[in-house]
Design a protein around this motif. Sequence first.
Motif, PDB file in Angstrom:
ATOM      1  N   MET A 174      -8.602  -9.997  32.476  1.00  0.00           N
ATOM      2  CA  MET A 174      -8.188  -9.828  31.084  1.00  0.00           C
ATOM      3  C   MET A 174      -6.713 -10.123  30.894  1.00  0.00           C
ATOM      4  N   GLU A 175      -5.903  -9.820  31.923  1.00  0.00           N
ATOM      5  CA  GLU A 175      -4.463 -10.029  31.797  1.00  0.00           C
ATOM      6  C   GLU A 175      -4.100 -11.510  31.712  1.00  0.00           C
ATOM      7  N   ASN A 176      -5.038 -12.390  32.113  1.00  0.00           N
ATOM      8  CA  ASN A 176      -4.746 -13.823  32.143  1.00  0.00           C
ATOM      9  C   ASN A 176      -5.200 -14.554  30.881  1.00  0.00           C
ATOM     10  N   LEU A 177      -5.642 -13.825  29.884  1.00  0.00           N
ATOM     11  CA  LEU A 177      -6.064 -14.483  28.655  1.00  0.00           C
ATOM     12  C   LEU A 177      -4.867 -15.161  27.993  1.00  0.00           C
ATOM     13  N   PRO A 178      -5.018 -16.405  27.534  1.00  0.00           N
ATOM     14  CA  PRO A 178      -3.894 -17.115  26.900  1.00  0.00           C
ATOM     15  C   PRO A 178      -3.632 -16.611  25.492  1.00  0.00           C
ATOM     16  N   SER A 179      -2.505 -17.015  24.932  1.00  0.00           N
ATOM     17  CA  SER A 179      -2.192 -16.716  23.537  1.00  0.00           C
ATOM     18  C   SER A 179      -2.723 -17.856  22.671  1.00  0.00           C
ATOM     19  N   PRO A 180      -3.764 -17.613  21.887  1.00  0.00           N
ATOM     20  CA  PRO A 180      -4.344 -18.689  21.079  1.00  0.00           C
ATOM     21  C   PRO A 180      -3.349 -19.324  20.115  1.00  0.00           C
ATOM     22  N   THR A 181      -2.464 -18.508  19.539  1.00  0.00           N
ATOM     23  CA  THR A 181      -1.522 -19.050  18.559  1.00  0.00           C
ATOM     24  C   THR A 181      -0.519 -19.996  19.215  1.00  0.00           C
ATOM     25  N   ASP A 182      -0.124 -19.708  20.462  1.00  0.00           N
ATOM     26  CA  ASP A 182       0.785 -20.614  21.165  1.00  0.00           C
ATOM     27  C   ASP A 182       0.122 -21.962  21.401  1.00  0.00           C
ATOM     28  N   TRP A 183      -1.138 -21.925  21.795  1.00  0.00           N
ATOM     29  CA  TRP A 183      -1.874 -23.174  22.032  1.00  0.00           C
ATOM     30  C   TRP A 183      -2.091 -23.947  20.729  1.00  0.00           C
ATOM     31  N   ALA A 184      -2.140 -23.249  19.610  1.00  0.00           N
ATOM     32  CA  ALA A 184      -2.458 -23.893  18.331  1.00  0.00           C
ATOM     33  C   ALA A 184      -1.251 -24.494  17.639  1.00  0.00           C
ATOM     34  N   VAL A 185      -0.037 -24.252  18.140  1.00  0.00           N
ATOM     35  CA  VAL A 185       1.172 -24.739  17.474  1.00  0.00           C
ATOM     36  C   VAL A 185       1.139 -26.240  17.200  1.00  0.00           C
ATOM     37  N   PRO A 186       0.789 -27.087  18.182  1.00  0.00           N
ATOM     38  CA  PRO A 186       0.712 -28.541  17.874  1.00  0.00           C
ATOM     39  C   PRO A 186      -0.278 -28.853  16.751  1.00  0.00           C
ATOM     40  N   PHE A 187      -1.397 -28.135  16.730  1.00  0.00           N
ATOM     41  CA  PHE A 187      -2.384 -28.323  15.662  1.00  0.00           C
ATOM     42  C   PHE A 187      -1.786 -27.944  14.314  1.00  0.00           C
ATOM     43  N   PHE A 188      -1.041 -26.848  14.259  1.00  0.00           N
ATOM     44  CA  PHE A 188      -0.397 -26.432  13.014  1.00  0.00           C
ATOM     45  C   PHE A 188       0.541 -27.525  12.511  1.00  0.00           C
ATOM     46  N   ILE A 189       1.379 -28.036  13.389  1.00  0.00           N
ATOM     47  CA  ILE A 189       2.383 -29.028  13.004  1.00  0.00           C
ATOM     48  C   ILE A 189       1.719 -30.305  12.493  1.00  0.00           C
ATOM     49  N   ILE A 190       0.714 -30.767  13.215  1.00  0.00           N
ATOM     50  CA  ILE A 190       0.039 -32.019  12.848  1.00  0.00           C
ATOM     51  C   ILE A 190      -0.678 -31.887  11.506  1.00  0.00           C
ATOM     52  N   THR A 191      -1.385 -30.780  11.303  1.00  0.00           N
ATOM     53  CA  THR A 191      -2.150 -30.630  10.063  1.00  0.00           C
ATOM     54  C   THR A 191      -1.253 -30.391   8.848  1.00  0.00           C
ATOM     55  N   VAL A 192      -0.140 -29.687   9.037  1.00  0.00           N
ATOM     56  CA  VAL A 192       0.816 -29.537   7.925  1.00  0.00           C
ATOM     57  C   VAL A 192       1.355 -30.906   7.533  1.00  0.00           C
ATOM     58  N   ALA A 193       1.707 -31.715   8.526  1.00  0.00           N
ATOM     59  CA  ALA A 193       2.222 -33.056   8.243  1.00  0.00           C
ATOM     60  C   ALA A 193       1.178 -33.904   7.522  1.00  0.00           C
ATOM     61  N   MET A 194      -0.070 -33.807   7.957  1.00  0.00           N
ATOM     62  CA  MET A 194      -1.143 -34.578   7.320  1.00  0.00           C
ATOM     63  C   MET A 194      -1.354 -34.146   5.870  1.00  0.00           C
ATOM     64  N   GLU A 195      -1.374 -32.824   5.627  1.00  0.00           N
ATOM     65  CA  GLU A 195      -1.572 -32.346   4.257  1.00  0.00           C
ATOM     66  C   GLU A 195      -0.385 -32.719   3.379  1.00  0.00           C
ATOM     67  N   TRP A 196       0.812 -32.676   3.955  1.00  0.00           N
ATOM     68  CA  TRP A 196       2.027 -33.033   3.219  1.00  0.00           C
ATOM     69  C   TRP A 196       1.958 -34.487   2.748  1.00  0.00           C
ATOM     70  N   VAL A 197       1.545 -35.370   3.647  1.00  0.00           N
ATOM     71  CA  VAL A 197       1.396 -36.786   3.293  1.00  0.00           C
ATOM     72  C   VAL A 197       0.300 -36.958   2.248  1.00  0.00           C
ATOM     73  N   TRP A 198      -0.796 -36.256   2.443  1.00  0.00           N
ATOM     74  CA  TRP A 198      -1.932 -36.336   1.521  1.00  0.00           C
ATOM     75  C   TRP A 198      -1.538 -35.862   0.124  1.00  0.00           C
ATOM     76  N   SER A 199      -0.623 -34.891   0.048  1.00  0.00           N
ATOM     77  CA  SER A 199      -0.222 -34.339  -1.246  1.00  0.00           C
ATOM     78  C   SER A 199       0.421 -35.391  -2.143  1.00  0.00           C
ATOM     79  N   ARG A 200       0.931 -36.454  -1.562  1.00  0.00           N
ATOM     80  CA  ARG A 200       1.556 -37.512  -2.365  1.00  0.00           C
ATOM     81  C   ARG A 200       0.525 -38.318  -3.149  1.00  0.00           C
ATOM     82  N   LYS A 201      -0.734 -38.267  -2.702  1.00  0.00           N
ATOM     83  CA  LYS A 201      -1.795 -39.016  -3.363  1.00  0.00           C
ATOM     84  C   LYS A 201      -2.769 -38.109  -4.103  1.00  0.00           C
ATOM     85  N   ASN A 202      -2.734 -36.814  -3.803  1.00  0.00           N
ATOM     86  CA  ASN A 202      -3.673 -35.870  -4.398  1.00  0.00           C
ATOM     87  C   ASN A 202      -2.900 -34.829  -5.203  1.00  0.00           C
TER      88      ASN A 202
END
Length: 321
Positions: free
Chosen positions: A1-29
């Motif tokens: 149990m002590e070796n369980l990873p931090s899901p939020t740390d692993w998800a940081v690249p996903f957060f950055i990429i999807t924010v950037a994608m939505e930001w770009v999309w907002s220019r057309k939507n």
Amino acid sequence: MENLPSPTDWAVPFFIITVAMEWVWSRKNKNIRYETKDAFTSLALGTGSVFAGILTGGFVLALSLWVYEHRIYDIQVGWPNALWIVPLAFLLDDFTYYWFHRTAHRVRWFWASHVVHHSSQHYNLSTALRQTWTGFFALSFIFSMPLFYLGIPPALIFFLSGLNLIYQYWIHTEAIDKMPRWFEAVMNTPSHHRVHHATNPRYLDRNYAGVFIIWDKMFGTFEPETDEENIQYGIVKNLGSFNLLWAAFHEWIGIAKDLWSAPWRYKINYLIKPPGWSHDGSRESSETIKARWAEQEREIWQNLTSSSSAAVPPAVQSQDG
């Protein structure tokens, strides 16, 4: 149990990429709205929240382990027990999140930390990353302690809480209208959570769910999104600034001012009463705002019904009784 990873740390690249994608999309939507300064404030607050968690995480872990040492049940999470323990722990963690979240809106001490997340007047994926720096100071972690006392290992709850937060990330968007009806009935969705971030009177203090919207339906805090009015985001009294420090600490500053100036018999109430409470009634709380709105709605309805009755010929009125 002590070796369980931090899901939020692993998800940081996903957060950055999807924010950037939505930001770009907002220019057309036009249904997706970004404001550059607002988005950068959200990202900076999220980054600061990570560092705040690093600085205080050791104490929270130590306290959690101390409570766990005094547990009343010795729950073994090995195989095959994990098949039922892990889903049950996830459900219980989401249940405690609901009560933390509800308390964070109804008790000013907790609101002073949580308000940071609601301070954006925009609703997009960057808003999900607008997180507090003072959750430790506000004692937000105490809501998980009963789970450790029951015997659920802290490492498992920390892991599942991370998954809970990752789930909540995607519901911070206007790009998704409604999910299928069966999904909307059970799960928290963008539609449900838009209601939670709204300042419209009909929506104030509603939909506290993390993952499962069933808690709001069980405890009377559910409100569906309606097409009758456009949602206004933010807080009742918006910041009027993109200043990072003001966004992070403004409510704590407000509390300090009230504690300094209020009569002694009222001081504690400025910590434990709902946001907007004042001893002289000079401020507006969500209750007063909703009550005024409800009265206005009643007056409108009464005027409509009286007008429609007046438009019916007397003969028809008598025939109808």
